[in-house]
Design a protein around this motif. Structure first.
Motif, PDB file in Angstrom:
ATOM      1  N   ASN A  45     -67.579  21.223  24.423  1.00  0.00           N
ATOM      2  CA  ASN A  45     -67.843  22.558  23.890  1.00  0.00           C
ATOM      3  C   ASN A  45     -66.710  23.532  24.163  1.00  0.00           C
ATOM      4  O   ASN A  45     -66.635  24.591  23.532  1.00  0.00           O
ATOM      5  CB  ASN A  45     -69.174  23.093  24.415  1.00  0.00           C
ATOM      6  N   ARG A  46     -65.837  23.225  25.107  1.00  0.00           N
ATOM      7  CA  ARG A  46     -64.598  24.006  25.209  1.00  0.00           C
ATOM      8  C   ARG A  46     -63.712  23.715  23.999  1.00  0.00           C
ATOM      9  O   ARG A  46     -62.985  24.606  23.525  1.00  0.00           O
ATOM     10  CB  ARG A  46     -63.888  23.692  26.528  1.00  0.00           C
ATOM     11  N   TYR A  47     -63.769  22.495  23.525  1.00  0.00           N
ATOM     12  CA  TYR A  47     -63.090  22.121  22.284  1.00  0.00           C
ATOM     13  C   TYR A  47     -63.644  22.956  21.120  1.00  0.00           C
ATOM     14  O   TYR A  47     -62.896  23.502  20.310  1.00  0.00           O
ATOM     15  CB  TYR A  47     -63.307  20.619  22.068  1.00  0.00           C
ATOM     16  N   MET A  48     -64.971  23.081  21.063  1.00  0.00           N
ATOM     17  CA  MET A  48     -65.615  23.852  19.998  1.00  0.00           C
ATOM     18  C   MET A  48     -65.255  25.336  20.083  1.00  0.00           C
ATOM     19  O   MET A  48     -64.911  25.965  19.069  1.00  0.00           O
ATOM     20  CB  MET A  48     -67.133  23.654  20.082  1.00  0.00           C
ATOM     21  N   ILE A  49     -65.308  25.902  21.292  1.00  0.00           N
ATOM     22  CA  ILE A  49     -64.953  27.314  21.465  1.00  0.00           C
ATOM     23  C   ILE A  49     -63.483  27.529  21.114  1.00  0.00           C
ATOM     24  O   ILE A  49     -63.110  28.554  20.517  1.00  0.00           O
ATOM     25  CB  ILE A  49     -65.230  27.775  22.913  1.00  0.00           C
ATOM     26  N   GLY A  50     -62.640  26.563  21.453  1.00  0.00           N
ATOM     27  CA  GLY A  50     -61.237  26.641  21.081  1.00  0.00           C
ATOM     28  C   GLY A  50     -61.047  26.690  19.572  1.00  0.00           C
ATOM     29  O   GLY A  50     -60.205  27.440  19.063  1.00  0.00           O
ATOM     30  N   ALA A  51     -61.846  25.901  18.855  1.00  0.00           N
ATOM     31  CA  ALA A  51     -61.765  25.915  17.390  1.00  0.00           C
ATOM     32  C   ALA A  51     -62.151  27.282  16.835  1.00  0.00           C
ATOM     33  O   ALA A  51     -61.494  27.813  15.919  1.00  0.00           O
ATOM     34  CB  ALA A  51     -62.681  24.832  16.825  1.00  0.00           C
ATOM     35  N   TYR A  52     -63.209  27.887  17.392  1.00  0.00           N
ATOM     36  CA  TYR A  52     -63.606  29.231  16.944  1.00  0.00           C
ATOM     37  C   TYR A  52     -62.538  30.265  17.303  1.00  0.00           C
ATOM     38  O   TYR A  52     -62.277  31.201  16.536  1.00  0.00           O
ATOM     39  CB  TYR A  52     -64.948  29.613  17.540  1.00  0.00           C
ATOM     40  N   ALA A  53     -61.934  30.112  18.482  1.00  0.00           N
ATOM     41  CA  ALA A  53     -60.861  31.031  18.872  1.00  0.00           C
ATOM     42  C   ALA A  53     -59.693  30.915  17.903  1.00  0.00           C
ATOM     43  O   ALA A  53     -59.075  31.923  17.521  1.00  0.00           O
ATOM     44  CB  ALA A  53     -60.397  30.730  20.302  1.00  0.00           C
ATOM     45  N   GLY A  54     -59.390  29.683  17.491  1.00  0.00           N
ATOM     46  CA  GLY A  54     -58.338  29.474  16.501  1.00  0.00           C
ATOM     47  C   GLY A  54     -58.673  30.116  15.170  1.00  0.00           C
ATOM     48  O   GLY A  54     -57.809  30.730  14.525  1.00  0.00           O
ATOM     49  N   PHE A  55     -59.935  29.995  14.765  1.00  0.00           N
ATOM     50  CA  PHE A  55     -60.388  30.612  13.514  1.00  0.00           C
ATOM     51  C   PHE A  55     -60.226  32.134  13.568  1.00  0.00           C
ATOM     52  O   PHE A  55     -59.726  32.752  12.619  1.00  0.00           O
ATOM     53  CB  PHE A  55     -61.852  30.234  13.261  1.00  0.00           C
ATOM     54  N   LEU A  56     -60.632  32.752  14.693  1.00  0.00           N
ATOM     55  CA  LEU A  56     -60.511  34.202  14.832  1.00  0.00           C
ATOM     56  C   LEU A  56     -59.047  34.638  14.877  1.00  0.00           C
ATOM     57  O   LEU A  56     -58.662  35.635  14.258  1.00  0.00           O
ATOM     58  CB  LEU A  56     -61.236  34.665  16.096  1.00  0.00           C
ATOM     59  N   TYR A 221     -67.779  24.418  13.378  1.00  0.00           N
ATOM     60  CA  TYR A 221     -69.229  24.648  13.402  1.00  0.00           C
ATOM     61  C   TYR A 221     -69.736  24.459  14.836  1.00  0.00           C
ATOM     62  O   TYR A 221     -69.073  23.797  15.660  1.00  0.00           O
ATOM     63  CB  TYR A 221     -69.955  23.717  12.434  1.00  0.00           C
ATOM     64  N   PRO A 222     -70.892  25.019  15.184  1.00  0.00           N
ATOM     65  CA  PRO A 222     -71.308  25.094  16.587  1.00  0.00           C
ATOM     66  C   PRO A 222     -71.517  23.757  17.293  1.00  0.00           C
ATOM     67  O   PRO A 222     -71.307  23.672  18.503  1.00  0.00           O
ATOM     68  CB  PRO A 222     -72.625  25.882  16.522  1.00  0.00           C
ATOM     69  N   ILE A 223     -71.957  22.715  16.591  1.00  0.00           N
ATOM     70  CA  ILE A 223     -72.245  21.451  17.288  1.00  0.00           C
ATOM     71  C   ILE A 223     -71.079  20.462  17.224  1.00  0.00           C
ATOM     72  O   ILE A 223     -71.229  19.305  17.607  1.00  0.00           O
ATOM     73  CB  ILE A 223     -73.529  20.788  16.745  1.00  0.00           C
ATOM     74  N   MET A 224     -69.922  20.904  16.750  1.00  0.00           N
ATOM     75  CA  MET A 224     -68.785  19.991  16.653  1.00  0.00           C
ATOM     76  C   MET A 224     -68.357  19.480  18.024  1.00  0.00           C
ATOM     77  O   MET A 224     -67.908  18.341  18.153  1.00  0.00           O
ATOM     78  CB  MET A 224     -67.607  20.678  15.949  1.00  0.00           C
ATOM     79  N   GLY A 225     -68.526  20.289  19.060  1.00  0.00           N
ATOM     80  CA  GLY A 225     -68.143  19.868  20.407  1.00  0.00           C
ATOM     81  C   GLY A 225     -69.075  18.823  20.973  1.00  0.00           C
ATOM     82  O   GLY A 225     -68.631  17.860  21.621  1.00  0.00           O
ATOM     83  N   ALA A 226     -70.379  18.970  20.721  1.00  0.00           N
ATOM     84  CA  ALA A 226     -71.350  18.010  21.238  1.00  0.00           C
ATOM     85  C   ALA A 226     -71.145  16.640  20.616  1.00  0.00           C
ATOM     86  O   ALA A 226     -71.249  15.607  21.290  1.00  0.00           O
ATOM     87  CB  ALA A 226     -72.767  18.508  20.967  1.00  0.00           C
ATOM     88  N   GLU A 227     -70.848  16.607  19.317  1.00  0.00           N
ATOM     89  CA  GLU A 227     -70.608  15.341  18.640  1.00  0.00           C
ATOM     90  C   GLU A 227     -69.382  14.633  19.202  1.00  0.00           C
ATOM     91  O   GLU A 227     -69.401  13.424  19.457  1.00  0.00           O
ATOM     92  CB  GLU A 227     -70.435  15.585  17.139  1.00  0.00           C
ATOM     93  N   LEU A 228     -68.306  15.391  19.397  1.00  0.00           N
ATOM     94  CA  LEU A 228     -67.079  14.789  19.912  1.00  0.00           C
ATOM     95  C   LEU A 228     -67.222  14.421  21.385  1.00  0.00           C
ATOM     96  O   LEU A 228     -66.679  13.418  21.842  1.00  0.00           O
ATOM     97  CB  LEU A 228     -65.911  15.760  19.722  1.00  0.00           C
ATOM     98  N   ASN A 229     -67.959  15.231  22.130  1.00  0.00           N
ATOM     99  CA  ASN A 229     -68.111  15.020  23.558  1.00  0.00           C
ATOM    100  C   ASN A 229     -68.662  13.633  23.863  1.00  0.00           C
ATOM    101  O   ASN A 229     -68.181  12.926  24.752  1.00  0.00           O
ATOM    102  CB  ASN A 229     -69.044  16.082  24.146  1.00  0.00           C
ATOM    103  N   LEU A 230     -69.673  13.230  23.128  1.00  0.00           N
ATOM    104  CA  LEU A 230     -70.303  11.937  23.349  1.00  0.00           C
ATOM    105  C   LEU A 230     -69.310  10.819  23.113  1.00  0.00           C
ATOM    106  O   LEU A 230     -69.223   9.867  23.901  1.00  0.00           O
ATOM    107  CB  LEU A 230     -71.515  11.802  22.416  1.00  0.00           C
ATOM    108  N   LYS A 231     -68.543  10.934  22.045  1.00  0.00           N
ATOM    109  CA  LYS A 231     -67.561   9.895  21.745  1.00  0.00           C
ATOM    110  C   LYS A 231     -66.437   9.890  22.775  1.00  0.00           C
ATOM    111  O   LYS A 231     -65.914   8.823  23.127  1.00  0.00           O
ATOM    112  CB  LYS A 231     -67.010  10.091  20.342  1.00  0.00           C
ATOM    113  N   ALA A 232     -66.061  11.061  23.257  1.00  0.00           N
ATOM    114  CA  ALA A 232     -65.007  11.133  24.273  1.00  0.00           C
ATOM    115  C   ALA A 232     -65.432  10.412  25.551  1.00  0.00           C
ATOM    116  O   ALA A 232     -64.629   9.743  26.200  1.00  0.00           O
ATOM    117  CB  ALA A 232     -64.653  12.584  24.574  1.00  0.00           C
ATOM    118  N   PHE A 233     -66.704  10.548  25.914  1.00  0.00           N
ATOM    119  CA  PHE A 233     -67.189   9.836  27.094  1.00  0.00           C
ATOM    120  C   PHE A 233     -67.265   8.335  26.847  1.00  0.00           C
ATOM    121  O   PHE A 233     -67.030   7.539  27.755  1.00  0.00           O
ATOM    122  CB  PHE A 233     -68.541  10.390  27.538  1.00  0.00           C
ATOM    123  N   VAL A 234     -67.591   7.939  25.614  1.00  0.00           N
ATOM    124  CA  VAL A 234     -67.537   6.522  25.257  1.00  0.00           C
ATOM    125  C   VAL A 234     -66.128   5.991  25.502  1.00  0.00           C
ATOM    126  O   VAL A 234     -65.925   4.937  26.101  1.00  0.00           O
ATOM    127  CB  VAL A 234     -67.936   6.322  23.776  1.00  0.00           C
TER     128      VAL A 234
END
Length: 297
Positions: A45-56, A221-234
């Motif tokens: 979700n830091r990845y997700m917040i980073g994406a929103y920061a980039g958008f802004l 989008y808001p859940i983009m971090g959760a989706e990636l997070n799971l795969k990153a732990f895999v």
């Protein structure tokens, strides 16, 4: 025959692009795990917040795409790094002497907090970071989106820079020393608290950088971090927790497998195949492909 080869090459390139994004994100988790020995589930979700920061940042920078996209990258990296450092200072640092399960629960709490913040501020709508590389590049018989090439080259450069930093600089060597033995590092005069702060800052920067690179393709989008997070732990488990080469290799393997399976079979089952690989590896080699077996007393 030529069409089949071109199709395969496009799938392979797509797998490498996604794989390097996976690897950049998994590297952040790996670095933090190597220092604190905790699974930081809030990293995605830091990845997700980073994406929103980039958008802004891109929105504020104006309509000139070259400037706005550079602003998006810088904004994403800066905000993700700051959030990572604050997470350590106000959460993980205070739990260093607590049982690991406490840090685990705190990480899940941070994940939910960041996701809830994004939903409250930006809503569920998809946002897009515009890029000056929204065109096709022709290489022989291949037609490749230029942004995908940017993701590929920039990811390779970022990983190469990280490896150089860890292997060839005093700070990087100190970080690896802390990861190997925090007590030993303290005994030789290394400031472990400072090194941990640097580790979190690097992990956050990698997440923000990955988000800014891929956001023009996948949207924000808001859940983009959760989706990636799971795969990153895999990926981290597949490569061996705390193992940097393993995180890189695991990310590339997962990205390529997903792309090839989705291209030749059924794209709806690609995640099932990815997690099936995880289970198979855990059964055959519980410590991961690059991990070391722990000796039992």
């Amino acid at each position: 025959m030529m069409i089949e080869i071109n199709y395969f090459m496009n799938l392979l390139l797509g797998g490498l692009v996604v794989g390097f994004i996976y690897a950049l994100t998994a590297l952040g988790i790996t670095i933090i795990y190597g220092i604190l020995q905790i699974p930081d589930f809030s990293h995605g979700n830091r990845y997700m917040i980073g994406a929103y920061a980039g958008f802004l940042a891109a929105s504020v920078a104006g309509s000139m795409l070259e400037i706005s996209y550079v602003a998006a990258i810088l904004g994403a990296v800066a905000v993700s790094s700051v959030i990572a450092v604050l997470s350590y200072l106000f959460v993980y640092k205070r739990l260093l002497s607590a049982p690991h399960i406490t840090s685990f629960i705190a990480a899940i709490g941070l994940l939910m907090l960041l996701e809830g913040f994004a939903l409250a501020v930006f809503g569920p709508r998809y946002q897009r970071i515009h890029t000056p590389f929204d065109y096709m590049v022709v290489i022989g018989a291949l037609r490749i989106n230029a942004q995908r090439l940017i993701v590929l080259f920039c990811s390779i450069a970022a990983i190469a820079s990280l490896l150089y930093f860890l292997r060839r600089t005093v700070t990087g060597i100190a970080l690896e020393a802390v990861a190997q033995s925090p007590i030993g590092a303290k005994l030789v005069g290394i400031n472990t608290d400072k090194m941990t702060l640097i580790a979190f800052a690097i992990a956050g920067a990698l997440a923000g950088f990955a988000a800014a690179l891929i956001a023009p393709i996948t949207l924000v989008y808001p859940i983009m971090g959760a989706e990636l997070n799971l795969k990153a732990f895999v990926i981290c488990v597949v490569g061996g927790l705390g193992n940097i080469p393993g995180a890189i290799a695991g990310g590339l393997v997962l990205g390529i497998v997903e792309s090839l399976y989705g291209g030749y079979f059924d794209i709806r089952w690609k995640n099932l195949v990815a997690f099936g690989i995880l289970v198979a590896i855990l059964i055959l080699k519980p410590e991961g492909l690059f991990g070391k077996k722990e000796r039992r007393a």
